[in-house]
Design a protein around this motif. Structure first.
Motif, short mmCIF file in Angstrom:
data_model
loop_
_atom_site.label_atom_id
_atom_site.label_comp_id
_atom_site.label_asym_id
_atom_site.label_seq_id
_atom_site.Cartn_x
_atom_site.Cartn_y
_atom_site.Cartn_z
N PRO A 1 0.71 -89.29 -19.70
CA PRO A 1 0.08 -88.70 -18.52
C PRO A 1 -1.19 -87.95 -18.87
N ASP A 2 -2.04 -87.78 -17.88
CA ASP A 2 -3.29 -87.07 -18.08
C ASP A 2 -3.02 -85.62 -18.46
N ALA A 3 -3.85 -85.08 -19.34
CA ALA A 3 -3.74 -83.68 -19.74
C ALA A 3 -4.68 -82.80 -18.92
N ARG A 4 -5.23 -83.35 -17.84
CA ARG A 4 -6.10 -82.59 -16.94
C ARG A 4 -5.55 -82.70 -15.53
N LEU A 5 -6.08 -81.91 -14.63
CA LEU A 5 -5.61 -81.89 -13.25
C LEU A 5 -6.27 -83.02 -12.47
N ILE A 6 -5.47 -83.84 -11.80
CA ILE A 6 -6.02 -84.99 -11.07
C ILE A 6 -5.76 -84.90 -9.57
N GLY A 7 -5.12 -83.81 -9.11
CA GLY A 7 -4.94 -83.61 -7.68
C GLY A 7 -6.17 -82.97 -7.06
N ARG A 8 -6.00 -82.47 -5.83
CA ARG A 8 -7.18 -82.00 -5.09
C ARG A 8 -7.19 -80.50 -4.82
N ASN A 9 -6.09 -79.90 -4.43
CA ASN A 9 -6.08 -78.48 -4.07
C ASN A 9 -4.92 -77.77 -4.76
N TYR A 10 -5.23 -76.60 -5.36
CA TYR A 10 -4.23 -75.90 -6.17
C TYR A 10 -4.28 -74.40 -5.91
N ALA A 11 -3.14 -73.77 -6.19
CA ALA A 11 -3.05 -72.31 -6.28
C ALA A 11 -2.38 -71.96 -7.59
N PHE A 12 -2.86 -70.91 -8.24
CA PHE A 12 -2.34 -70.50 -9.55
C PHE A 12 -2.12 -69.00 -9.55
N THR A 13 -1.00 -68.58 -10.14
CA THR A 13 -0.72 -67.16 -10.30
C THR A 13 -0.09 -66.91 -11.65
N GLU B 1 2.13 -85.23 -8.41
CA GLU B 1 1.42 -85.03 -9.67
C GLU B 1 2.32 -84.52 -10.79
N PHE B 2 3.05 -83.43 -10.54
CA PHE B 2 3.90 -82.88 -11.59
C PHE B 2 5.30 -83.49 -11.55
N GLY B 3 5.62 -84.21 -10.49
CA GLY B 3 6.90 -84.92 -10.42
C GLY B 3 6.91 -86.22 -11.20
N GLU B 4 5.75 -86.61 -11.78
CA GLU B 4 5.68 -87.82 -12.59
C GLU B 4 5.63 -87.53 -14.09
N SER B 5 5.72 -86.28 -14.47
CA SER B 5 5.78 -85.97 -15.90
C SER B 5 7.02 -86.60 -16.50
N PRO B 6 6.93 -87.18 -17.71
CA PRO B 6 8.12 -87.81 -18.31
C PRO B 6 9.20 -86.81 -18.69
N PHE B 7 8.86 -85.51 -18.73
CA PHE B 7 9.85 -84.48 -19.05
C PHE B 7 9.78 -83.42 -17.96
N GLN B 8 10.90 -83.21 -17.27
CA GLN B 8 10.88 -82.24 -16.19
C GLN B 8 11.07 -80.81 -16.70
N THR B 9 11.69 -80.66 -17.87
CA THR B 9 11.82 -79.35 -18.50
C THR B 9 11.59 -79.50 -19.99
N SER B 10 10.76 -78.63 -20.55
CA SER B 10 10.52 -78.60 -21.99
C SER B 10 10.65 -77.16 -22.45
N ILE B 11 11.47 -76.94 -23.45
CA ILE B 11 11.65 -75.59 -24.00
C ILE B 11 11.08 -75.60 -25.42
N TYR B 12 9.97 -74.89 -25.61
CA TYR B 12 9.29 -74.86 -26.89
C TYR B 12 9.70 -73.59 -27.65
N LEU B 13 10.05 -73.76 -28.90
CA LEU B 13 10.34 -72.65 -29.81
C LEU B 13 9.40 -72.78 -30.99
N SER B 14 8.49 -71.82 -31.13
CA SER B 14 7.42 -71.90 -32.12
C SER B 14 7.51 -70.74 -33.10
N PHE B 15 7.24 -71.06 -34.36
CA PHE B 15 7.19 -70.06 -35.43
C PHE B 15 5.79 -70.12 -36.03
N LYS B 16 5.15 -68.97 -36.17
CA LYS B 16 3.80 -68.93 -36.69
C LYS B 16 3.72 -68.00 -37.88
N GLY B 17 3.04 -68.46 -38.92
CA GLY B 17 2.82 -67.64 -40.10
C GLY B 17 1.38 -67.71 -40.52
#
Length: 393
Positions: free
Chosen positions: A307-319, A375-391
């Motif tokens: 899927p595209d890594a950019r927004l391809i819809g038309r109108n959005y709200a973000f908070t 748009e977001f209902g076509e993502s191949p993963f509906q939930t992703s839980i990321y656990l990251s370790f940084k050093g």
């Protein structure tokens, strides 16, 4: 890293400051994935419910007399969509030179994100293809060469953005000016390219008092485009109702309320004129599902697009809400992006804890929700839980 040292110039008449710094960083990220088998991008052969990824970078930075700088930042990473494969890249590799007291030159591959938006920055014409959904893929720079003139209220730059797989004349020509006039931070960017003609981006932000910030970030493009990167052409979304030779704008406006020194609330609205409405999205995802009109089975293996890594819809709200005050050495955040036309949702939660100056851990659940062929209902993963370790070394 090395502390600054004082040395003489070639003529030995005066002292200058030199410094060298090495900044190795290691990120190990695990992702637990809930698949969406109805997605046009679902792949039975490749997709699993768990994947991990390693990102190792080494930033080498040398400066001379606060005026000249050389930066190399090679990186090795396992590929997000194919974790058995390894990529070796340069996130950055550039030189910065002071030619006179007011004129400088920057050339090479450099990260230079601009803009006042939080979810995206339409005015950032250098990084139109930036991944909106994954911060780990926002670290790679772009090849550029530009002259930068400094004046009392900002800078003016002219330069070129070559496309490395095409002739020099097919690259972008760049004009950029920054200013803090009238208490507002502003960036004006203009690019010109043979196929895409002229594109103008403008970012403006200003605080009203000490707690309320207003910002605008937008661009107007003379004609529709495929987003061009150094290595490939990202496909154009062909199902909107704008002719390729027509102009269109992408506009974001928002506000940030500073609740305290380390807590803030953000609200933004975005209009993407070249984007797709719900009917056009359905046509687009139908085309993604099949290789051609005669084929009725899902594509598999190497034929399946991501899927595209950019927004391809038309109108959005973000908070978004960000809190770095409630818990010591901890960042808490929550955000939601809604496609107002098809009611699909991209949401994230974040818990990040620094255990020392060199180690931290981050837990980030992300959610792609929406009806079929939204748009977001076509993502191949509906939930992703990321656990990251940084050093950091």
């Amino acid at each position: 890293s090395a502390a600054p040292v004082t040395t003489g110039t070639a003529g030995g008449d005066e002292d200058v400051q030199e410094s060298a710094k090495l900044s190795p960083e290691l990120i190990y990220r695990m992702a637990f994935l809930e698949q969406r088998k109805s997605s046009a991008y679902h792949n039975d052969q490749e997709h699993r419910d768990w994947v991990d990824q390693v990102y190792l970078s080494l930033k080498m930075q040398r400066s001379f007399d606060y005026s000249h700088e050389v930066v190399l930042e090679p990186a090795i990473r396992t590929v997000r969509d194919s974790p058995d494969d390894i990529e070796v890249i340069f996130d950055q590799a550039y030189l910065s030179l002071r030619l006179t007291s007011w004129l400088g030159l920057i050339t090479g591959k450099k990260v230079e994100y601009t803009g006042s938006g939080f979810i995206t920055n339409p005015s950032d014409l250098l990084f139109e293809a930036k991944d909106v959904f994954d911060v780990l893929y926002q670290r790679e720079g772009r090849f550029l060469t530009k002259l930068v003139a400094n004046y009392s209220r900002g800078t003016v730059a002219v330069g070129v953005l070559p496309i490395r797989t095409r002739d020099f004349g097919e690259g972008y020509f760049l004009f950029q000016a920054t200013s803090d006039l009238l208490g507002a931070d502003s960036v004006l960017t203009v690019t010109a390219q043979r196929e895409e003609k002229a594109t103008t981006g403008l970012s403006v932000s200003r605080f009203l008092g000490s707690r309320l910030e207003l910002h605008f970030d937008g661009r107007y493009q003379s004609r529709q485009r495929s987003v061009i990167t150094d290595n490939k052409n990202l496909r154009e979304v062909p199902f909107n109702d704008i002719e390729p030779t027509e102009g269109a704008g992408v506009y974001l406006a928002g506000t940030r309320l500073v609740l305290s020194r380390k807590r803030s609330f953000i609200l933004e609205g975005l209009v993407n004129e070249p984007g797709l409405d719900p009917d056009q999205l359905k046509a687009f995802y139908t085309s993604e599902r099949f290789t051609d009109a005669a084929q009725t089975t899902r594509r598999r293996g190497e034929d399946v697009r991501t899927p595209d890594a950019r927004l391809i819809g038309r109108n959005y709200a973000f908070t978004s809400y960000i809190d770095e005050q409630t818990l010591a050495a901890t960042r808490l955040a929550a955000s939601a992006l809604v496609n107002l036309d098809d009611n699909s949702l991209f949401a994230t939660l974040q818990w990040q804890r620094a255990f020392s100056e060199i180690t931290s851990i981050e837990l980030t659940p992300t959610f792609f929700k929406g009806p079929f062929q939204s748009e977001f209902g076509e993502s191949p993963f509906q939930t992703s839980i990321y656990l990251s370790f940084k050093g950091q070394f």
